[in-house]
Design a protein around this motif. Sequence first.
Motif: not given
Length: 143
Positions: A39-62
Amino acid sequence: MRYKIVLICLFLLLLSGCLDGRDIKRNLTMGNVTQSIKGQSIKLSEKGKINEPFVVLDNVKPYGYRIGNSVSNDESVNLLVYVFQSEKARGEARESFNERLQNANLITYPNIYEKKNIMIVYFNESEVDRSFDEQLKKTIQNM
């Protein structure tokens, strides 16, 4: 007589459920986030769920995204979207993320946007990318 007691109990159960329902805060979904970003006219390209240890927080994959006008054929990500079970879980994960950031040796620190059970982390890679900051703030406000 039993019939009346059962009806009264059902009515009270239904009434108590209705009253409690007004106080329940609705959690946001991934759909709410992507719709608001688009809605903010931002181009968005999905890359899927990320399973890198640095970014997984409390077992939630972003969910990983690439935002911006630059076309990238690689799998690099500059936007992470976390969908937690509750606002409390998001707050706890944010504390954990802050600790990780303190120990990380990053070139640029991310902008973090939060609302209810959602946390968006945006890594701006250049001065041009900083223009998305205001759009992402509006995105959070519109959810």
